[in-house]
Each structure stands twice: as structure tokens, then as C-alpha cells.
Design a protein around this motif. Structure first.
Motif, PDB file in Angstrom:
ATOM      1  N   CYS A   1      40.296  51.915  44.602  1.00  0.00           N
ATOM      2  CA  CYS A   1      38.982  51.940  44.425  1.00  0.00           C
ATOM      3  C   CYS A   1      38.491  52.720  43.480  1.00  0.00           C
ATOM      4  O   CYS A   1      37.350  52.595  42.806  1.00  0.00           O
ATOM      5  N   ASP A   2      39.610  53.440  42.766  1.00  0.00           N
ATOM      6  CA  ASP A   2      39.020  54.279  41.571  1.00  0.00           C
ATOM      7  C   ASP A   2      39.676  53.418  40.040  1.00  0.00           C
ATOM      8  O   ASP A   2      39.533  54.008  39.117  1.00  0.00           O
ATOM      9  N   ALA A   3      40.138  52.236  40.331  1.00  0.00           N
ATOM     10  CA  ALA A   3      40.692  51.508  39.215  1.00  0.00           C
ATOM     11  C   ALA A   3      39.525  51.178  38.076  1.00  0.00           C
ATOM     12  O   ALA A   3      38.670  50.774  38.634  1.00  0.00           O
ATOM     13  N   GLU A   4      39.936  51.238  36.987  1.00  0.00           N
ATOM     14  CA  GLU A   4      39.067  50.874  35.875  1.00  0.00           C
ATOM     15  C   GLU A   4      38.872  49.413  35.980  1.00  0.00           C
ATOM     16  O   GLU A   4      39.681  48.649  35.976  1.00  0.00           O
ATOM     17  N   ALA A   5      37.531  49.088  35.948  1.00  0.00           N
ATOM     18  CA  ALA A   5      37.173  47.702  35.858  1.00  0.00           C
ATOM     19  C   ALA A   5      37.229  47.128  34.397  1.00  0.00           C
ATOM     20  O   ALA A   5      36.641  47.510  33.248  1.00  0.00           O
ATOM     21  N   LYS A   6      38.431  46.281  34.378  1.00  0.00           N
ATOM     22  CA  LYS A   6      38.695  45.551  33.021  1.00  0.00           C
ATOM     23  C   LYS A   6      39.578  44.288  33.372  1.00  0.00           C
ATOM     24  O   LYS A   6      40.036  44.271  34.449  1.00  0.00           O
ATOM     25  N   ASP A   7      40.052  43.871  32.349  1.00  0.00           N
ATOM     26  CA  ASP A   7      41.082  42.726  32.384  1.00  0.00           C
ATOM     27  C   ASP A   7      42.287  43.392  32.393  1.00  0.00           C
ATOM     28  O   ASP A   7      42.692  44.304  31.436  1.00  0.00           O
ATOM     29  N   TYR A   8      43.372  43.023  33.206  1.00  0.00           N
ATOM     30  CA  TYR A   8      44.751  43.422  33.116  1.00  0.00           C
ATOM     31  C   TYR A   8      45.759  42.510  33.145  1.00  0.00           C
ATOM     32  O   TYR A   8      45.655  41.268  33.856  1.00  0.00           O
ATOM     33  N   PRO A   9      46.702  42.436  31.990  1.00  0.00           N
ATOM     34  CA  PRO A   9      47.620  41.455  31.791  1.00  0.00           C
ATOM     35  C   PRO A   9      48.498  41.509  32.860  1.00  0.00           C
ATOM     36  O   PRO A   9      49.059  42.694  33.109  1.00  0.00           O
ATOM     37  N   LEU A  10      49.271  40.445  33.290  1.00  0.00           N
ATOM     38  CA  LEU A  10      50.517  40.378  34.404  1.00  0.00           C
ATOM     39  C   LEU A  10      51.425  39.526  33.581  1.00  0.00           C
ATOM     40  O   LEU A  10      51.107  38.368  33.426  1.00  0.00           O
ATOM     41  N   ARG A  11      52.381  40.251  33.395  1.00  0.00           N
ATOM     42  CA  ARG A  11      53.617  39.578  32.756  1.00  0.00           C
ATOM     43  C   ARG A  11      54.536  39.073  33.818  1.00  0.00           C
ATOM     44  O   ARG A  11      55.284  40.129  34.600  1.00  0.00           O
ATOM     45  N   VAL A  12      54.892  37.882  34.035  1.00  0.00           N
ATOM     46  CA  VAL A  12      55.850  37.566  34.953  1.00  0.00           C
ATOM     47  C   VAL A  12      56.945  36.732  34.390  1.00  0.00           C
ATOM     48  O   VAL A  12      56.987  35.917  33.527  1.00  0.00           O
ATOM     49  N   GLN A  13      58.025  37.230  34.743  1.00  0.00           N
ATOM     50  CA  GLN A  13      59.468  36.705  34.012  1.00  0.00           C
ATOM     51  C   GLN A  13      60.151  36.075  35.127  1.00  0.00           C
ATOM     52  O   GLN A  13      60.614  36.863  36.218  1.00  0.00           O
TER      53      GLN A  13
END
Length: 597
Positions: free
Chosen positions: A390-402
Motif C-alpha cells: 500500500c505504500d509502494a511508490e506509484a511508477k513503472d517497474y521493470p520486470l526481467r524474466v529469464q
């Protein structure tokens, strides 16, 4: 005294009518005695030898003299004999009623009789031949009796009988019939042969089925074929065959999905497919329809052999039969599909990350600033859950999947939750009971990292655990401020506490929101009766302050099973791993991430 000669009268033959002849008027009276030289009289000594023979006078009748003895005629031969001539009626008479012809010697009479018999036999043989050529045999068969030769006839064709007693004419008729039948057979054979040649030329290659085969979107050409086109029904067929190539067709584009698409048109043809890997091991064998459910487990080189055939239908239907063979080689280089159930989520939400078609055989690896669960093998591939604090910063988060040698990066957008807050001037106004992030009991904290490999909720999903309507006293994510200044209120700042769970008021029976396993069911200091249920993959529901507990630790629950009773106020919390998320949308079955993965 000269003895009177009497001409014997011939009786008509039985079974055969004698044609009537016109009677000539006799110039002499029957009572008058025969004159010398009259027809039928013997040559006596008183005959006048010197009387010349008139050229207009016909030959003397031989019937007056008794004929030489002859063999008795057979019945069939007597039926065919013609009625003898009556020479007396035909002999010319002298105007004075006397015969002027000279008498004949016995030798002349014998010669005349012989000549007449020879003429009779010749005429009879000629009549038989004419009757046979004109179909006289059929006429003779209808009368019930076949005509035969005259007594004493020595014709080479009629002087013997067949072994079965049939006359020689029947033998010749049979020969003619056989010749006619042979001619008919030859004509029919010529016509049939010409028809077959014409039909054979009409059986052209354009009657062969137009087969289209595509593998993973690429059209494949046949390596060989053998088709039989009907010429005369299914008995005679024309064969078309050819070997187009002795080497398999190599697909230019690698197969990048675990389930390669294979289509055959027309779809009613029979198919048989065999797939082998580079080591020659058979990976698949079956029909094209069965291949649709096949999935490649490893990347590498493969070969396939497809046989398309058309069997003969109904026996009375003329159909094209045969087969067509396809040989191809291809490379499987499957890139796993990595996707999110949603591209953006609000604070307190849950996101599912799905990886399907991975060929490495191992779990994918996720690298992100957001916390996430481990990957679990689900019905659609590998899945991991990302709880958004609930306190996560509102923004874009990259998700790297290998996944093996393949790496893909996705972007998740976190949105700010709508600002819900409350300002209090007195501490007594704060919501009670309250369990904040720092108030979690140690017994519960020790269980937050427990994550079962079985996803219990995937079969039935989540539903509300409350059997009656409950009032929400404190929603998830609501911040409670105490004694903020006017400036802090204007700027939206200040010191307060934010709820990481929901507080509900009301008393009712409590049921399991989803299938799971009971990890904790006891009374704890400061929070009362506490129940912790693990639903798999680290997803847990936690209830604080219950009035009673109806389950024990280690029990396996089914959705809707009774688990206890709520008190006047109950704290409900849902955690994924260590992160608390908005509980009510999940418990109501409204969270998309936990619906089908």
C-alpha cells in the motif's frame, strides 16, 4: 391278245401335302383301249420302228414301265421327295387320237429312268442347300421333322449323320451360328476396347485431389505421391505416381511455439504423422487432430513424415484412391511467452506473472524492485504473484524474466490508491481493534514465509467468508491522523497510521473463503482467537479477534466449510508472502490475478 398296261397310282405321302396340278383333258375315252405307242404301253412287235420322232414331242414318260427295284426310302426322305410327274397327261396326242411317237426299247427306257432319277436327286440336293442358307433349318425344326435326302442320294454332305443322329445340315447351321457369335464377340470387344481407351484418356491428373499442407504457417510441398484415378469404376484405374524429391523439405522459419500448427486440406483425408528428434527418437505418432494437443518439450532439430491418403469409399462409387507423402525438417526454437494479467495495478493490488512455453525445464527467474512469490507450475505454465504494498511508490517497474537462454523484460505500472484518510483530535477516536504492520504477533510472523506448492483455490476460487452482511469499520489503506495541523492537512502530510487490513463489525458464522490448510488456530495475546489459513503459493487469510474457533491446526478445508464465529469486531487480513494486500476484493472473488492462475 395284247395285254392292257395299268399305270400304278401313287398315294400321297403322309404328313406332306402334294401340290395340286391342273388336270389336262384326256383326248381319249377311258373305255377306249390303249393304242399302241400310248404313254405307259409296252413296246411290242407291232410297233412301227420307222416312224420318225417329232422334235416337239416331249420325252416319253417312264412311269409306264416298272422301275428298277430301289432301296425303300426312309420316312424323312419320303417326306422330302417331290411328287412324280404324270407323263401321260403331258404327252401330246395325235389329232386323230393316236400316239405317233415310236415305241422305246427297254434299254432306252432304263436310260431315261436313270437320267430322271439323277435329275431328281440333283434338284433335291439343291433345294436342301437353298433351304439351309435361307434358314430352312428353323422352319424344319418348327414342323417337328427335319428334311432328309432322297433315297439313294450320294451327296458327300448328306450321306452320313452326326454321332447324335442330327443330319449334316444341322452341323453346318451350328458352325454358322458359332461363326456369327464369334463375329459378335469380336465386334463387342473392339467397341469395348475403344471405349476403354477413350475412358483411359479421360482419367487425367486434374482428377487427383488438390491437397494443401501447412506446418507452423509454412506451406509444405509433397515429396512423393501415388494416386489411382478410376477408368471403369473401381475395377480399372489409371495410376499417377512420382517422386518429387528424395530429401525432406527444410522449413526456413524455426518453430517458436510449443504447439506447432499443422493443417491439411481437404480435412476429410486420412492422416498419419510421425515426428522424431535429432537422435532419431520418436516424439509423436498419430493423426493431425491428435497433433494439435502435442507440445514440444525441448528446443532442437526435428524431422517429420506426414502421409495423407484417401481410401476407397462405397464399392459402387468410383473414387480416386492413393496417398501423398510429405517429408520435412525443422528447428524448434521456442521462445516462452511472458505476460502479466494486467499492465497496471493500484497500491494494495495483486498481479500475476505467467510464463508459458518454457523449454529449459527449470523455473523462470524474476528480477524486480517489487517483492514476488516463487514461480509455481499452474494450468497455463509457470506463474508468480506480485503483491503491491500500500505504500509502494506509484511508477513503472521493470520486470526481467529469464527462462533458459531467453530473457524478456516487461513493465508494470503501479498506480496510487485513492487517498482515504481520517483526522482525529482524540486518541480514543482511533479504530479498535487494530493490528498494524508492527503489531503482527510473532506466532503469525513465523508463518508468513510458508508457501505450499499446491494452489488450492484454483479449482473453486474465493468467496466471501461472512454468512451475513458486515459493516466495514476501517477499510484497507485508510490512514488515521491524530491532531494534524491545518498546514499538514492542506499539504496532505502528517504523521498517522495506515491500515494494512480491514476491520468489520457484526457477529455471524464464519466459513472458509477458499480451500486450504489451517496453519494456526488458537488464542494469542493482544489479538484474541487467531486463525491462519494457507491457500497455496504463500497466499494466506488471517482472522483476528474471533469469538470462537471450529477447526484445528493441520485441518484441510474446503470452500464454504464452517470455521468459527466472529465477534463484535473482527480484523481480516490477506497476505501474499510478507506483503499485506487489500483483503475484501480477494475474499469476494473479485481479484483477477487469483481467479484462473
Amino acid at each position: 391278245m395284247e395285254q392292257e398296261k395299268v399305270i400304278p397310282k401313287q398315294e400321297p405321302q403322309e404328313g406332306k401335302s402334294t401340290p395340286a396340278r391342273p388336270a389336262k383333258e384326256n383326248t381319249r375315252s377311258q373305255a377306249e383301249p390303249d393304242a399302241p405307242g400310248d404313254s405307259g404301253a409296252d413296246s411290242g412287235p407291232d410297233a412301227d420302228p420307222g416312224t420318225p420322232e417329232s422334235p416337239q414331242t416331249p420325252e416319253p414318260a417312264l412311269a409306264a414301265q416298272p422301275p428298277e427295284p430301289a432301296e425303300p426310302a426312309q420316312p424323312a426322305e419320303r417326306a422330302a421327295l417331290a411328287e412324280p410327274a404324270e407323263p401321260l397327261a403331258d404327252a401330246p396326242a395325235d389329232p386323230d387320237g393316236e400316239d405317233t411317237r415310236p415305241p422305246m426299247t427297254p434299254e432306252q427306257q432304263a436310260e431315261e429312268e436313270r437320267r430322271l432319277a439323277e435329275m431328281t436327286r440333283t434338284v433335291q440336293v439343291s433345294i436342301e442347300q437353298i433351304m439351309e442358307a435361307a434358314g430352312g433349318q428353323a422352319a424344319g425344326g418348327s414342323s417337328g421333322e427335319a428334311p432328309g435326302p432322297v433315297d439313294g442320294a450320294d451327296s458327300p454332305d448328306t450321306d452320313h449323320e452326326e454321332p447324335d443322329g442330327a443330319p449334316g445340315g444341322f452341323h453346318r447351321a451350328a458352325v454358322l451360328l458359332l461363326r456369327w457369335l464369334l463375329l459378335v464377340v469380336v465386334v463387342v470387344a473392339v467397341i469395348a476396347g475403344a471405349g476403354l481407351v477413350w475412358l483411359y484418356r479421360q482419367a487425367t491428373p486434374d482428377m487427383i485431389p488438390a491437397v494443401t499442407v501447412t506446418f507452423d504457417g509454412q506451406e509444405v510441398q509433397p515429396s512423393s505421391y501415388r494416386w489411382q484415378v478410376p477408368v471403369a469404376g473401381n475395377l480399372i484405374k489409371r495410376t499417377y505416381r512420382d517422386t518429387v524429391s528424395s530429401r525432406p523439405t527444410v522449413l526456413e522459419t524455426p518453430v517458436e511455439s510449443a504447439g506447432a500448427d499443422l493443417t491439411v486440406s481437404p480435412s476429410d483425408l486420412r492422416t498419419q504423422l510421425t515426428v522424431e528428434n535429432a537422435a532419431g527418437e520418436e516424439c509423436f505418432t498419430g493423426t493431425v487432430q491428435q497433433f494439435h494437443a502435442f507440445r514440444f518439450e525441448q528446443n532442437g532439430d526435428y524431422t517429420a513424415r506426414l502421409v495423407v491418403s484417401n481410401a476407397q469409399g462405397y464399392a459402387e462409387e468410383a473414387s480416386v484412391t492413393g496417398s501423398q507423402t510429405y517429408e520435412l525438417a525443422f528447428t524448434v526454437d521456442i521462445r516462452p511467452t511472458v505476460r502479466l494479467n494486467t499492465q497496471s495495478a493500484a497500491q494494495g493490488g495483486v498481479v500475476a506473472l505467467i510464463v508459458s512455453g518454457a523449454q529449459s525445464g527449470g523455473k523462470p527467474i524474476l528480477t524486480s524492485q517489487l517483492s514476488a512469490t516463487d514461480f509455481y507450475e499452474g494450468t497455463r505454465g509457470w506463474v508468480a504473484y506480485l503483491p503491491i504494498p500500500c505504500d509502494a511508490e506509484a511508477k513503472d517497474y521493470p520486470l526481467r524474466v529469464q527462462t533458459g537462454d531467453y530473457t524478456q523484460t516487461l513493465t508494470l505500472t503501479v498506480r496510487a490508491r485513492s487517498g482515504a484518510y481520517r483526522d482525529y483530535t482524540s486518541k480514543s477516536q482511533l479504530t479498535k481493534p487494530y493490528v498494524g504492520p508492527d503489531d503482527t504477533p510473532r506466532e503469525v510472523s513465523d508463518l508468513l514465509d510458508v508457501a505450499g506448492s499446491t494452489l488450492y483455490w484454483t479449482e473453486t476460487g474465493f468467496s466471501s467468508p461472512f454468512t451475513r452482511s458486515m459493516d466495514i469499520t476501517l477499510p484497507y489503506g485508510t490512514t488515521e491522523y491524530l491532531n494534524r495541523t491545518r498546514e499538514e492537512r492542506a499539504k496532505g502530510t502528517g504523521t498517522g497510521r495506515t491500515s494494512v487490513n480491514a476491520v468489520l463489525s457484526g457477529s455471524c458464522e464464519l466459513v472458509a473463503p477458499a480451500a486450504g490448510k489451517v496453519l494456526l488456530a488458537r488464542e494469542l495475546d493482544g489479538v484474541g482467537n487467531t486463525l491462519v489459513i494457507e491457500h497455496g503459493a504463500g497466499v494466506k487469510t488471517i482472522f483476528y479477534g474471533l469469538k470462537s474457533l471450529d477447526v484445528e491446526e493441520g485441518d484441510l478445508l474446503r470452500r464454504g466449510q464452517n470455521i468459527g464465529m466472529t465477534a463484535k469486531s473482527t480484523v481480516v487480513e490477506v497476505r501474499i508472502g510478507q506483503t499485506p494486500v487489500e483483503p475484501l476484493s480477494i475474499l469476494r472473488g473479485q481479484c483477477d490475478a487469483l481467479k484462473n492462475y
